[in-house]
Design a protein around this motif. Sequence first.
Motif, PDB file in Angstrom:
ATOM      1  N   PRO A  15       0.829  -1.206   0.000  1.00  0.00           N
ATOM      2  CA  PRO A  15       0.000   0.000   0.000  1.00  0.00           C
ATOM      3  C   PRO A  15       0.866   1.260   0.000  1.00  0.00           C
ATOM      4  N   PRO A  16       0.288   2.397  -0.384  1.00  0.00           N
ATOM      5  CA  PRO A  16       1.093   3.608  -0.512  1.00  0.00           C
ATOM      6  C   PRO A  16       1.443   4.252   0.836  1.00  0.00           C
ATOM      7  N   ASN A  17       2.729   4.405   1.073  1.00  0.00           N
ATOM      8  CA  ASN A  17       3.225   5.107   2.264  1.00  0.00           C
ATOM      9  C   ASN A  17       4.319   6.070   1.831  1.00  0.00           C
ATOM     10  N   TYR A  18       4.000   7.348   1.900  1.00  0.00           N
ATOM     11  CA  TYR A  18       4.873   8.399   1.384  1.00  0.00           C
ATOM     12  C   TYR A  18       5.015   9.475   2.443  1.00  0.00           C
ATOM     13  N   GLU A  19       6.260   9.890   2.728  1.00  0.00           N
ATOM     14  CA  GLU A  19       6.385  10.950   3.718  1.00  0.00           C
ATOM     15  C   GLU A  19       6.769  12.281   3.109  1.00  0.00           C
ATOM     16  N   THR A  20       6.457  13.320   3.878  1.00  0.00           N
ATOM     17  CA  THR A  20       6.704  14.696   3.460  1.00  0.00           C
ATOM     18  C   THR A  20       8.171  15.037   3.696  1.00  0.00           C
ATOM     19  N   PRO A  21       8.859  15.593   2.694  1.00  0.00           N
ATOM     20  CA  PRO A  21      10.238  16.041   2.932  1.00  0.00           C
ATOM     21  C   PRO A  21      10.277  17.090   4.051  1.00  0.00           C
ATOM     22  N   ILE A  22      11.302  17.047   4.868  1.00  0.00           N
ATOM     23  CA  ILE A  22      11.331  17.820   6.117  1.00  0.00           C
ATOM     24  C   ILE A  22      11.285  19.332   5.882  1.00  0.00           C
TER      25      ILE A  22
END
Lengths: 92, 404
Positions: free
Chosen positions: B59-66
Motif C-alpha cells: 500500500p502507498p506510504n509516502y512521507e513529506t520532505p522535512i
Amino acid sequence: MSYRIIALAGLLLATPALADDVPLKPGPGVETVEANCAACHTTNYIRMNAPFLSPDTWKAEVTKMRVAFGLPIDDDVAKEIVAYLVAQYGAK
Amino acid sequence: MQRRAVLAGMGAVAASAPVAHAAQKPGWMSPLLPEGTRDAATLVRLPGKQPLIELTNRPPNYETPIDAYANAVTPNDRFFIRYHLAEIPDMDALKNWSLTIGGDAAERPLKLTMADLKKDFPQAEITAVCQCSGAQRGLFEPHVAGVEWGYGAMGNAVWRGVRLKDVLAKAGVKAGALEVWMGGADGPVMPATPPFRKSLPVALAQRDDVLLAFSMNGQPLPHLNGFPLRVIVPGWTGTYWIKHLTTLEISTKPLPNFWIQKAYRVPAGMFPVDLPFTSQNDNATWPITEMVVNSVVATPLDGAKVTRAGFTVRGVAWDRGHGIKSVEVSFDGGTSWKPAVLDKDLGKYAFRGFSIASGALPPGPCKVMARAVSNAGETQATTLLRNPAGYHRNLPQTLTVTVA
C-alpha cells in the motif's frame, strides 16, 4: 470486487515504480517469499526493515501475517520464508 | 487469488505506461534511519502531488520532505500518505460514495450523500495536525519493525466539514451508546485480512471539534488523503482519522477489530491522556490516542554548510491540544538554550511555527537542538520512551551544521 480491480489498475498507473520494484536479494526461498508476500504488499517492506530484526522478530512478523492477516500458508512454507528473511535481511 | 490474474493483466498496461526513470533519491533523510530504509526509499511524484519520499508504493506510504515544515500549514500536494491495505478505490469508484450511519445504539439508521452533508448540517472548520502514530519510528534505537518513518509522517491543514456530533444526532444516539465505529472504502487484498476499522469513545465523537471533513486547505481532499470525506480527530493520532469514510455505527459495544485491540497499543499509562479510551483499555496496554508534545526543525538541514554570518532555524511544534507555550533552541548541543520566536497561533491543535537566528558563529561544527513545552507544562522526552510498536518518539531533534 470489480471496482477494486479497476482501482488497482489506477494505482499501478499512478505509481510507475510499482512495475519495477527492486528485486529481493537472491537466495534459497526468494521465489517463495515473492509468491506469498507480494500478493498483498510490495517487498519493499522487507528491504525497509533491514538489517536489524532478530530471527525471533522475523518469525513473529511471518506469524502475524498468518494469524492476524490470514496469509494461507502451511508451517513448512512459513519456515522457508523466515529462513530467507533471517539470512538475507536479518540483523547483521 | 484473483489478484494474480489482475497483475498479469496489468503487465501490458505497465509496459505501455511511461518508462520510470532511474529512481531519484530524497534530498535528505535522517542518518538515524535503518540502512535498508535509506537504501529502499525513493523520491516519487504521484498525480497531484509534489515529490514525496516513497517508503512503500503498495500500500502507498509516502512521507513529506522535512523542509515542508518551514511553513505551519502543510500544502495538500506535500501532505504525507499512509495506508495499511492496498485495495483503494479510485476517484471514479468514489463518485458513487455515500455515508451510512447505523449501529445498535442508533435510533434512526440513515444514509447521506455529499449533497445531503453539505445541505443539512452547519459547517465547521479547524486547523489541526494529522500525525501518524508511527511517526519517527524509523529513528528508534534500537530499531523496531514497521513502516520506518522519519520526521515526515505528519501535516497540518485547515479542515472544513460538518461536526460528527451533528451527524450522529440526526441518526439519534440512544442511551447506552459506548463507541462510534468507523469504516472506510479502502480494504484488504485478501478477504481474510481484517479491514482497517477504528472507533472513538462516544464522548469524544460528540466533542464540537471532531469533524467529518470534505475540504482540506480550501480544496477537496486529495484522493490519497481520504477523498471525499475523512474523520478529523484533533489531538489524536492519525490512525483515527479514517479516510474515504463510508460507515459510522453507534454501538453499545467495544469495536472488536485487530487494528484497535491488537495493533496501535501503548503500555498502559506511559503517555499522558486527558480523555482515556476506557472501553478499549486492558490492564497492560491502552490504545494509542493523544499525541505527545514535539517539535521539528525544517531548516537548516542536518549536515548543511553555513556561513559565519549565521543562519535562521525554522520549524514547527505541536502537542495534543493544550497548545505550545514555548520553544527553545540550542546552538551548542544542549549546553545553553535560547527562546525561539513563536509565529501566529493557528489554534491549539495546529502546528506552531517558530524561528530564531543564530547570530555570528565561529568556524567549525555547530550542534543545533530544539525542544518545545506545551501549555500543560509537558516537555519533550530526554530519553527515548521505548514501546514495542515504536510510537510517540519525541526526543529533541539534533542536527549538526558546519560553519565555514
